[in-house]
Design a protein around this motif. Structure first.
Motif, PDB file in Angstrom:
ATOM      1  N   THR A   1      11.360  37.454 -18.362  1.00  0.00           N
ATOM      2  CA  THR A   1      11.739  38.099 -17.108  1.00  0.00           C
ATOM      3  C   THR A   1      10.515  38.437 -16.289  1.00  0.00           C
ATOM      4  OG1 THR A   1      13.485  39.145 -18.378  1.00  0.00           O
ATOM      5  CG2 THR A   1      13.170  39.916 -16.140  1.00  0.00           C
ATOM      6  N   PHE A   2       9.530  39.047 -16.955  1.00  0.00           N
ATOM      7  CA  PHE A   2       8.302  39.440 -16.255  1.00  0.00           C
ATOM      8  C   PHE A   2       7.640  38.224 -15.591  1.00  0.00           C
ATOM      9  CE2 PHE A   2       3.708  40.125 -16.175  1.00  0.00           C
ATOM     10  CZ  PHE A   2       3.645  41.286 -15.428  1.00  0.00           C
ATOM     11  N   GLY A   3       7.509  37.144 -16.358  1.00  0.00           N
ATOM     12  CA  GLY A   3       6.875  35.931 -15.828  1.00  0.00           C
ATOM     13  C   GLY A   3       7.609  35.394 -14.612  1.00  0.00           C
ATOM     14  N   VAL A   4       8.944  35.329 -14.703  1.00  0.00           N
ATOM     15  CA  VAL A   4       9.703  34.743 -13.598  1.00  0.00           C
ATOM     16  C   VAL A   4       9.694  35.678 -12.376  1.00  0.00           C
ATOM     17  CG1 VAL A   4      11.865  33.640 -12.937  1.00  0.00           C
ATOM     18  CG2 VAL A   4      11.139  33.564 -15.294  1.00  0.00           C
ATOM     19  N   ILE A   5       9.710  37.006 -12.633  1.00  0.00           N
ATOM     20  CA  ILE A   5       9.605  37.943 -11.499  1.00  0.00           C
ATOM     21  C   ILE A   5       8.297  37.702 -10.757  1.00  0.00           C
ATOM     22  CG2 ILE A   5       9.220  40.373 -10.878  1.00  0.00           C
ATOM     23  CD1 ILE A   5      11.389  41.171 -12.786  1.00  0.00           C
ATOM     24  N   MET A   6       7.208  37.473 -11.506  1.00  0.00           N
ATOM     25  CA  MET A   6       5.920  37.230 -10.867  1.00  0.00           C
ATOM     26  C   MET A   6       5.947  35.948 -10.016  1.00  0.00           C
ATOM     27  SD  MET A   6       4.063  39.720 -11.226  1.00  0.00           S
ATOM     28  CE  MET A   6       4.827  41.179 -11.851  1.00  0.00           C
ATOM     29  N   LEU A   7       6.626  34.924 -10.531  1.00  0.00           N
ATOM     30  CA  LEU A   7       6.785  33.677  -9.747  1.00  0.00           C
ATOM     31  C   LEU A   7       7.521  33.970  -8.436  1.00  0.00           C
ATOM     32  CD1 LEU A   7       7.874  30.679 -12.016  1.00  0.00           C
ATOM     33  CD2 LEU A   7       5.884  30.859 -10.528  1.00  0.00           C
ATOM     34  N   LEU A   8       8.564  34.781  -8.561  1.00  0.00           N
ATOM     35  CA  LEU A   8       9.378  35.114  -7.391  1.00  0.00           C
ATOM     36  C   LEU A   8       8.562  35.898  -6.363  1.00  0.00           C
ATOM     37  CD1 LEU A   8      12.350  34.891  -6.423  1.00  0.00           C
ATOM     38  CD2 LEU A   8      12.735  37.147  -7.369  1.00  0.00           C
ATOM     39  N   ILE A   9       7.774  36.865  -6.853  1.00  0.00           N
ATOM     40  CA  ILE A   9       6.944  37.685  -5.955  1.00  0.00           C
ATOM     41  C   ILE A   9       5.879  36.803  -5.289  1.00  0.00           C
ATOM     42  CG2 ILE A   9       5.392  39.668  -5.808  1.00  0.00           C
ATOM     43  CD1 ILE A   9       7.898  40.785  -6.756  1.00  0.00           C
ATOM     44  N   PHE A  10       5.305  35.890  -6.085  1.00  0.00           N
ATOM     45  CA  PHE A  10       4.303  34.980  -5.520  1.00  0.00           C
ATOM     46  C   PHE A  10       4.907  34.168  -4.377  1.00  0.00           C
ATOM     47  CE2 PHE A  10       2.184  30.870  -5.255  1.00  0.00           C
ATOM     48  CZ  PHE A  10       0.855  31.242  -5.141  1.00  0.00           C
ATOM     49  N   SER A  11       6.114  33.647  -4.596  1.00  0.00           N
ATOM     50  CA  SER A  11       6.710  32.821  -3.536  1.00  0.00           C
ATOM     51  C   SER A  11       7.112  33.671  -2.331  1.00  0.00           C
ATOM     52  CB  SER A  11       7.895  32.010  -4.073  1.00  0.00           C
ATOM     53  OG  SER A  11       8.862  32.838  -4.638  1.00  0.00           O
ATOM     54  N   LEU A  12       7.451  34.951  -2.576  1.00  0.00           N
ATOM     55  CA  LEU A  12       7.710  35.853  -1.439  1.00  0.00           C
ATOM     56  C   LEU A  12       6.434  36.037  -0.621  1.00  0.00           C
ATOM     57  CD1 LEU A  12       9.545  37.931   0.081  1.00  0.00           C
ATOM     58  CD2 LEU A  12       8.710  39.655  -1.510  1.00  0.00           C
ATOM     59  N   GLY A  13       5.308  36.314  -1.327  1.00  0.00           N
ATOM     60  CA  GLY A  13       4.018  36.447  -0.646  1.00  0.00           C
ATOM     61  C   GLY A  13       3.666  35.190   0.121  1.00  0.00           C
ATOM     62  N   PHE A  14       3.907  34.053  -0.516  1.00  0.00           N
ATOM     63  CA  PHE A  14       3.601  32.768   0.106  1.00  0.00           C
ATOM     64  C   PHE A  14       4.416  32.573   1.385  1.00  0.00           C
ATOM     65  CE2 PHE A  14       3.642  28.250   0.781  1.00  0.00           C
ATOM     66  CZ  PHE A  14       2.417  27.801   0.312  1.00  0.00           C
ATOM     67  N   SER A  15       5.714  32.932   1.329  1.00  0.00           N
ATOM     68  CA  SER A  15       6.541  32.771   2.538  1.00  0.00           C
ATOM     69  C   SER A  15       6.041  33.654   3.666  1.00  0.00           C
ATOM     70  CB  SER A  15       8.005  33.125   2.278  1.00  0.00           C
ATOM     71  OG  SER A  15       8.364  32.906   0.967  1.00  0.00           O
ATOM     72  N   ILE A  16       5.562  34.875   3.318  1.00  0.00           N
ATOM     73  CA  ILE A  16       5.026  35.754   4.361  1.00  0.00           C
ATOM     74  C   ILE A  16       3.761  35.143   4.954  1.00  0.00           C
ATOM     75  CG2 ILE A  16       4.165  38.061   4.907  1.00  0.00           C
ATOM     76  CD1 ILE A  16       5.485  38.943   2.208  1.00  0.00           C
ATOM     77  N   GLY A  17       2.821  34.756   4.052  1.00  0.00           N
ATOM     78  CA  GLY A  17       1.528  34.248   4.503  1.00  0.00           C
ATOM     79  C   GLY A  17       1.639  32.977   5.316  1.00  0.00           C
TER      80      GLY A  17
ATOM     81  N   THR B   1      16.260  41.362  -4.748  1.00  0.00           N
ATOM     82  CA  THR B   1      15.730  42.536  -5.442  1.00  0.00           C
ATOM     83  C   THR B   1      16.530  42.893  -6.700  1.00  0.00           C
ATOM     84  OG1 THR B   1      17.008  44.097  -4.100  1.00  0.00           O
ATOM     85  CG2 THR B   1      14.825  43.512  -3.294  1.00  0.00           C
ATOM     86  N   LEU B   2      17.610  42.131  -6.958  1.00  0.00           N
ATOM     87  CA  LEU B   2      18.444  42.404  -8.147  1.00  0.00           C
ATOM     88  C   LEU B   2      17.639  42.390  -9.456  1.00  0.00           C
ATOM     89  CD1 LEU B   2      21.307  42.841  -9.342  1.00  0.00           C
ATOM     90  CD2 LEU B   2      21.604  40.400  -9.321  1.00  0.00           C
ATOM     91  N   PRO B   3      16.799  41.355  -9.670  1.00  0.00           N
ATOM     92  CA  PRO B   3      16.057  41.312 -10.934  1.00  0.00           C
ATOM     93  C   PRO B   3      15.159  42.526 -11.176  1.00  0.00           C
ATOM     94  CG  PRO B   3      15.924  39.204  -9.821  1.00  0.00           C
ATOM     95  CD  PRO B   3      16.555  40.153  -8.863  1.00  0.00           C
ATOM     96  N   VAL B   4      14.415  42.946 -10.160  1.00  0.00           N
ATOM     97  CA  VAL B   4      13.514  44.082 -10.382  1.00  0.00           C
ATOM     98  C   VAL B   4      14.306  45.369 -10.597  1.00  0.00           C
ATOM     99  CG1 VAL B   4      11.315  43.347  -9.420  1.00  0.00           C
ATOM    100  CG2 VAL B   4      13.091  44.158  -7.891  1.00  0.00           C
ATOM    101  N   ILE B   5      15.432  45.519  -9.890  1.00  0.00           N
ATOM    102  CA  ILE B   5      16.247  46.723 -10.063  1.00  0.00           C
ATOM    103  C   ILE B   5      16.805  46.784 -11.482  1.00  0.00           C
ATOM    104  CG2 ILE B   5      18.394  47.872  -9.375  1.00  0.00           C
ATOM    105  CD1 ILE B   5      17.832  46.984  -6.526  1.00  0.00           C
ATOM    106  N   VAL B   6      17.342  45.646 -11.945  1.00  0.00           N
ATOM    107  CA  VAL B   6      17.920  45.621 -13.290  1.00  0.00           C
ATOM    108  C   VAL B   6      16.837  45.850 -14.343  1.00  0.00           C
ATOM    109  CG1 VAL B   6      19.087  44.171 -14.985  1.00  0.00           C
ATOM    110  CG2 VAL B   6      19.879  44.199 -12.634  1.00  0.00           C
TER     111      VAL B   6
END
Lengths: 89, 202
Positions: free
Chosen positions: A32-48, B164-169
């Motif tokens: 979960t942690f690893g995939v959340i980081m991937l998701l956050i990275f792609s969010l940052g990328f979309s902003i940048g 934001t569902l994953p981080v909340i859960v």
């Protein structure tokens, strides 16, 4: 997209239920942690990579922060109050 | 966790900026679309597993029942009222401020839709307000989850059914899955109508 979202949730729930019946222990926190980081990275990328978004943030940023904070603040207060009213544990 | 989130967010931002303004290593859509959707769906699948494995979640949901719909209703009202107050405080058009807040965090909807209805300047504001809401939800989830399991859901608005569902859960536990998803789902359904209705009063 909504179909995929609901689909992956349900597929996961069914698999989880089957695993539970098979009495297996499941610990997915690292994955979960690893995939959340991937998701956050792609969010940052979309902003940048989004010049429109960067432009709008620098133009209307201060007003946006104010509206957002008040909207969020009132949401939290209302949910807390409503939760007490209908006794959501 | 928050340290990693900030670091990875900054790294992603820098990578995205360099990739589109300096040297194009990959097409932007590969990351901002395919990687983003792919990791989101994988994460929701994993969240589903965590939920299905937990023996007590179903019992908890049965106890709460339809009362759960109170959450999106309260979030919707609170958000629009917050927009109203912000409009007064900032001295800008109050209906406009309510309209941009009614994206409930869904910035890819609010930006273009408000832009169509009220013009580019309001559209930019709609984009920014709702984008900042999603960002704030992710950045503060470790704090807000301490205030109760409905607090991060209230902060997240419409985003709590997907991004934001994953981080909340992860912070509030798998029993927050249904509350979070249903609240985000209801608010996502309401958002376009709320924006159009409020904009018509402008």
């Amino acid at each position: 997209m909504l179909l995929y979202i609901v689909g992956s949730l349900i597929a996961g729930i069914v698999l989880g239920y089957l695993l539970q019946r098979g009495k297996r222990r499941v610990d997915l926190s690292r994955v979960t942690f690893g995939v959340i980081m991937l998701l956050i990275f792609s969010l940052g990328f979309s902003i940048g990579s989004n010049d429109d978004l960067l432009g709008s943030l620098s133009r209307v940023g201060a007003a946006a922060v104010m509206i957002m904070l008040l909207a969020v603040g009132f949401s939290v207060v209302f949910v807390k109050a409503a939760g007490r009213l209908v006794r959501l544990d | 966790m928050i340290k990693y989130i900030l670091l990875v967010l900054a790294l992603g931002g820098a990578a995205g900026y360099l990739n589109s303004n300096w040297a194009r290593v990959v097409e932007n859509v590969w990351v901002s679309d395919y990687l983003s959707s792919g990791s989101l769906l994988l994460l929701l699948f994993i969240m589903g597993i965590t939920f299905g494995v937990d023996r007590e979640t179903l019992a908890k949901i049965r106890r709460t029942g339809a009362k759960i719909l109170v959450v999106p209703f309260a979030v919707g009202l609170g958000t629009v009222l917050g927009g109203l107050v912000a409009g007064f405080v900032l001295g800008i058009n109050v209906v406009g401020a309510m309209t941009v807040s009614a994206g409930f965090g869904w910035y890819t909807l609010a930006g273009p839709l408000v832009g169509q209805l009220l013009g580019a300047e309001w559209g930019a504001l709609g984009f920014a307000v709702n984008f900042l809401r999603e960002l704030l939800t992710i950045l503060t989830v470790s704090l807000t989850s301490r205030g109760g399991k409905y607090v991060p859901v209230a902060v997240g608005g419409a985003t709590t059914m997907d991004t934001t569902l994953p981080v909340i859960v992860r912070y509030s536990g798998s029993e927050a899955l249904i509350t979070s998803f249903s609240s985000g789902f209801v608010l996502s359904l309401v958002a376009p109508f709320a924006i159009i209705a409020l904009a018509s009063l402008y």
